[in-house]
Design an enzyme around this catalytic site. Structure first.
Site, PDB file in Angstrom:
ATOM      1  N   ASN A 118      -5.861  34.190  32.982  1.00 32.52           N
ATOM      2  CA  ASN A 118      -5.819  35.151  34.067  1.00 32.52           C
ATOM      3  C   ASN A 118      -4.872  36.308  33.740  1.00 32.52           C
ATOM      4  O   ASN A 118      -4.348  36.395  32.627  1.00 32.52           O
ATOM      5  CB  ASN A 118      -5.404  34.449  35.363  1.00 32.52           C
ATOM      6  CG  ASN A 118      -6.119  35.004  36.584  1.00 32.52           C
ATOM      7  OD1 ASN A 118      -6.262  36.214  36.723  1.00 32.52           O
ATOM      8  ND2 ASN A 118      -6.578  34.118  37.458  1.00 32.52           N
ATOM      9  N   HIS A 148      16.441  32.576  19.563  1.00 27.00           N
ATOM     10  CA  HIS A 148      17.576  33.352  19.072  1.00 27.00           C
ATOM     11  C   HIS A 148      18.770  32.424  18.857  1.00 27.00           C
ATOM     12  O   HIS A 148      18.962  31.463  19.603  1.00 27.00           O
ATOM     13  CB  HIS A 148      17.941  34.461  20.050  1.00 27.00           C
ATOM     14  CG  HIS A 148      16.885  35.513  20.194  1.00 27.00           C
ATOM     15  ND1 HIS A 148      16.753  36.550  19.297  1.00 27.00           N
ATOM     16  CD2 HIS A 148      15.900  35.680  21.111  1.00 27.00           C
ATOM     17  CE1 HIS A 148      15.743  37.317  19.665  1.00 27.00           C
ATOM     18  NE2 HIS A 148      15.198  36.803  20.760  1.00 27.00           N
ATOM     19  N   LYS A 208      10.401  20.893  26.819  1.00 32.51           N
ATOM     20  CA  LYS A 208      10.213  19.687  26.002  1.00 32.51           C
ATOM     21  C   LYS A 208       8.751  19.264  26.057  1.00 32.51           C
ATOM     22  O   LYS A 208       8.011  19.659  26.965  1.00 32.51           O
ATOM     23  CB  LYS A 208      11.117  18.557  26.485  1.00 32.51           C
ATOM     24  CG  LYS A 208      12.599  18.839  26.305  1.00 32.51           C
ATOM     25  CD  LYS A 208      13.445  17.654  26.748  1.00 32.51           C
ATOM     26  CE  LYS A 208      14.937  17.933  26.544  1.00 32.51           C
ATOM     27  NZ  LYS A 208      15.772  16.797  26.984  1.00 32.51           N
ATOM     28  N   ARG A 225       3.898  12.524  37.738  1.00 28.75           N
ATOM     29  CA  ARG A 225       3.106  11.296  37.777  1.00 28.75           C
ATOM     30  C   ARG A 225       1.927  11.434  36.838  1.00 28.75           C
ATOM     31  O   ARG A 225       1.608  12.531  36.371  1.00 28.75           O
ATOM     32  CB  ARG A 225       2.609  10.999  39.190  1.00 28.75           C
ATOM     33  CG  ARG A 225       1.672  12.062  39.755  1.00 28.75           C
ATOM     34  CD  ARG A 225       1.162  11.654  41.129  1.00 28.75           C
ATOM     35  NE  ARG A 225       0.340  12.674  41.755  1.00 28.75           N
ATOM     36  CZ  ARG A 225      -0.964  12.832  41.536  1.00 28.75           C
ATOM     37  NH1 ARG A 225      -1.606  12.018  40.669  1.00 28.75           N
ATOM     38  NH2 ARG A 225      -1.660  13.777  42.159  1.00 28.75           N
TER      39      ARG A 225
END
Length: 240
Positions: A118, A148, A208, A225
């Site tokens: 989009n 950086h 992560k 979940r």
């Protein structure tokens, strides 16, 4: 049993110990490192000079292409597709981007089949970005591979011999597997893999790896979940 050495042959082998001294090996490695282009360093996740002329030219090419794409009208779908194909590193047969979008390089982004993005997608593809099949991307999503240095003394701008300024940075690849949905305003950071069939909630910052088949959201993004058959919607009857 006595061991007899061929003194003549041994004399020829003796200099090898000098040729492969630790100091000389380190110099060989340094020479090889210096011979790498800044683009090769960037793709390999090493510190690189972002002001390098080759990289600047590649970024300029990407900006020219995405500006041309973003300036198109709704009636120029074929032109949009052609430009996007030229910009991307590789792609499936069908994909669709709503303008505007922006890339650092474009050539380092590889997308699969039936990818939809989009408005206002930004992909900073200093490292490879891999997007699988049937991936849906909401508005204002950022996929950012650059990293950086944390210390200002490493991160701050420097002055090159020609007087121009540059900085050192590095990048980590991003992989978004098949059937992922990134909702509005999601940011995906360098080094992350999002597993297939997962959904990332609006406004999340993914720092992560996210496993497959889950709903995840938040800042930083965490698994909420698993997705199950209870999440299945009653679909309308389809006729073809």
């Amino acid at each position: 049993m006595a061991i007899h050495h061929d003194k003549k042959a041994y004399g020829k082998l003796a200099p090898l110990s000098e040729d492969f001294s630790e100091d000389k090996l380190l110099k060989m490695v340094e020479k090889i490192e210096n011979e790498k282009t800044e683009y090769e360093k960037m793709i390999n996740g090493e510190l690189y000079n972002a002001g390098d002329s080759e990289l600047s030219a590649k970024r300029k090419r990407a900006r020219q292409l995405f500006k041309e794409f973003n300036d198109t009208t709704e009636d120029e779908s074929e032109k949009r597709y052609k430009i996007a194909c030229e910009l991307l590193g590789s792609h499936g047969k069908f994909f669709y981007f709503e303008p505007p979008f922006r890339f650092d390089y474009g050539i380092n982004t590889h997308i699969g089949e039936d990818v939809f993005a989009n408005f206002n997608l930004t992909i900073l593809d200093c490292a490879p970005v891999k997007i699988g099949n049937q991936v849906f991307i909401g508005p204002n999503v950022t996929i950012a591979t650059p990293v950086h240095p944390l210390l200002a003394c490493d991160r701050n701008m420097r002055v090159a011999k020609d007087g121009s300024k540059f900085d050192y940075e590095y990048a980590k690849p991003i992989t978004i597997e098949d059937n992922v949905w990134l909702a509005s305003n999601v940011t995906v950071c360098g080094g992350v893999t999002i597993g297939h069939d997962s959904v990332i909630g609006a406004g999340s910052v993914v720092t992560k790896d996210i496993p497959a088949g889950v709903l995840a959201a938040g800042v930083p993004c965490k698994v909420i979940r698993e997705l199950t058959l209870e999440d299945k919607m009653k679909m309308p009857k389809e006729s073809y």
